[in-house]
Enzyme design. Structure first.
Site, mmCIF file in Angstrom:
data_model
loop_
_atom_site.group_PDB
_atom_site.id
_atom_site.type_symbol
_atom_site.label_atom_id
_atom_site.label_comp_id
_atom_site.label_asym_id
_atom_site.label_seq_id
_atom_site.Cartn_x
_atom_site.Cartn_y
_atom_site.Cartn_z
ATOM 1 N N HIS A 73 58.969 31.183 14.149
ATOM 2 C CA HIS A 73 57.866 31.236 15.110
ATOM 3 C C HIS A 73 56.782 30.229 14.757
ATOM 4 C CE1 HIS A 73 55.262 33.755 12.451
ATOM 5 N NE2 HIS A 73 56.342 34.446 12.181
ATOM 6 N N ASP A 75 53.520 30.520 15.787
ATOM 7 C CA ASP A 75 52.173 31.069 15.773
ATOM 8 C C ASP A 75 51.807 31.689 14.435
ATOM 9 O OD1 ASP A 75 54.086 33.104 16.358
ATOM 10 O OD2 ASP A 75 52.467 34.444 17.016
ATOM 11 N N ASP A 104 53.738 32.831 6.302
ATOM 12 C CA ASP A 104 54.266 33.422 7.542
ATOM 13 C C ASP A 104 53.896 32.572 8.752
ATOM 14 O OD1 ASP A 104 55.403 35.188 9.279
ATOM 15 O OD2 ASP A 104 53.833 36.699 9.113
ATOM 16 N N GLU A 134 54.880 35.610 18.121
ATOM 17 C CA GLU A 134 55.582 36.619 17.329
ATOM 18 C C GLU A 134 54.619 37.596 16.680
ATOM 19 O OE1 GLU A 134 57.422 38.460 13.765
ATOM 20 O OE2 GLU A 134 55.677 37.122 13.856
ATOM 21 N N GLU A 135 53.384 37.153 16.418
ATOM 22 C CA GLU A 135 52.452 37.954 15.631
ATOM 23 C C GLU A 135 51.678 38.978 16.442
ATOM 24 O OE1 GLU A 135 52.540 38.047 12.584
ATOM 25 O OE2 GLU A 135 53.000 36.111 11.695
ATOM 26 N N GLU A 163 61.504 34.081 8.077
ATOM 27 C CA GLU A 163 60.461 34.975 7.567
ATOM 28 C C GLU A 163 60.387 34.882 6.042
ATOM 29 O OE1 GLU A 163 58.308 36.672 9.194
ATOM 30 O OE2 GLU A 163 59.118 36.773 11.226
ATOM 31 N N HIS A 343 49.307 36.805 6.043
ATOM 32 C CA HIS A 343 48.141 37.234 6.818
ATOM 33 C C HIS A 343 46.875 37.341 5.978
ATOM 34 C CE1 HIS A 343 51.062 39.403 9.852
ATOM 35 N NE2 HIS A 343 51.388 38.130 9.629
#
Length: 367
Positions: A73, A75, A104, A134-135, A163, A343
């Site tokens: 992903h 984003d 991530d 995706e997030e 991932e 994150h």
């Protein structure tokens, strides 16, 4: 804004930094999608390339015996003062790249893009999927949009999601189920509590059941999955002098991928049967997602395990591998970075791990 240049043939750690320096918070991926599309068109050979919203798709059709999907992903979560990227070298961590998305999952994405540009004749046909959103809520997930509108792009023999896994293969994933257990009673003044029926009190046995619950462990393809049944929210009460007539307990069941969501719900009903069958509580599913079997016995997946020197483990959290598993495509998670750092404001990835994953996948894809 002009589209930044990406050098897909550069060191994948440098490519990671370039991707991190391109902010791409969910719903704002157009710039990075533009850059990835332009780089793939200019720097790869033999790929059919398609742009679909903020999703960039590329695939070869060389007539190979198998097809490997590389999906990552574009984003990230909102930036926390950690863009642009920077590198540090310390005795404790060595050479480390810092920045939003380093874990991530822009490092995993960089590995995929680098290999697409530098593998001359891979042993498999390749499909590269770079997707958005995706997030955030699943209804926006770009991979889900592709599944609904361009499902032919998701056909393959094995899928690898970039991932963060610390460079290990994390196979399959657990399913997740949220159930609301609700109780009803009769409201009354707390000074005359005997005239009411306290709904909150009716949750007591369910909480005690959870406290004494022993979760199952199950081995599938050499991966041990550990289930968990947990209270995640509780609510009820009207005022400080009122016996409440409504209360609820939200329970989350993380279940091994040998159960379907329906079987998982049936298990939850069995756990709380005393209260449910007696009419003390009612149960309603508020959210569910199936797990994904590891599929490591599949020849294409087994070859990946061999390239990783047998280093694999079960994936406990839910990831988009479940989307591929539902389509009958064995899928694994494999990428640089410690998922516990995802994150965070101090998100960072060891440069050596980016190189390690690149080498592992190069061996596998080259056959």
């Amino acid at each position: 804004m002009s589209v930044p240049d990406l050098n897909l043939r550069a060191d994948p750690a440098e490519l990671t930094a370039a991707l991190v320096d391109m902010p791409s918070v969910s719903h704002d991926e157009s710039l990075i999608a533009d850059a990835v599309e332009a780089a793939l068109r200019a720097q790869t050979r033999g790929f059919e390339i398609s742009r679909f919203g903020n999703r960039v798709l590329a695939r070869t059709t060389r007539g190979k015996a198998s097809r490997v999907i590389l999906a990552g992903h574009l984003d990230t979560v909102p930036i926390a003062g950690n863009v642009p990227s920077h590198r540090t070298v310390t005795d404790d961590e060595g050479d480390v790249l810092h920045g939003c998305g380093t874990v991530d999952m822009k490092s995993g994405l960089a590995v995929f893009l680098h290999l697409a540009a530098t593998l001359d004749d891979p042993a498999h046909d390749l499909t590269l999927i770079c997707y958005d959103c995706e997030e955030i809520a699943a209804k926006y997930n770009g991979l889900g949009v592709i599944e609904r509108e361009k499902p032919e792009w998701l056909a393959g023999d094995v899928a690898i999601l970039g991932e963060p896994t610390g460079g290990l293969i994390e196979a399959g994933c657990q399913g997740t189920l949220r159930v609301r257990l609700s109780a009803n009673g009769t409201r009354a003044h707390s000074a005359r509590a005997w005239m009411g029926d306290n709904a909150v009190h009716k949750l007591g046995r369910a909480l005690a059941t959870l406290h004494g619950y022993t979760p199952r462990r199950v081995d599938i393809d050499g991966c041990e999955y550990r289930e968990g049944l947990s209270a995640v929210a509780v609510g009820g009460g009207v005022a400080g002098n009122v016996v409440p007539d409504e209360a609820y307990l939200d329970v989350n069941f993380r279940f091994a991928p040998d159960r379907s969501p329906e079987q998982a719900f049936e298990h939850v009903r069995e756990v709380f049967a005393a209260d449910l069958d007696g009419g003390v509580l009612t149960a309603e599913v508020t959210d569910s997602a199936p797990g994904a079997l590891p599929g490591l016995a599949n020849p294409a997946a087994a070859a990946l395990v061999e390239a990783a020197q047998g280093r694999f483990r079960a994936k406990y959290g839910w990831t988009d591998v479940a989307r591929f598993a539902a389509l009958g495509v064995p899928a694994v998670n494999l990428g640089p970075g410690d998922p516990s750092l995802a994150h965070r404001a101090d998100e960072r990835v060891p440069v050596a791990q980016i190189h390690e994953v690149t080498g592992l996948l190069r061996r596998y894809l080259a056959g």
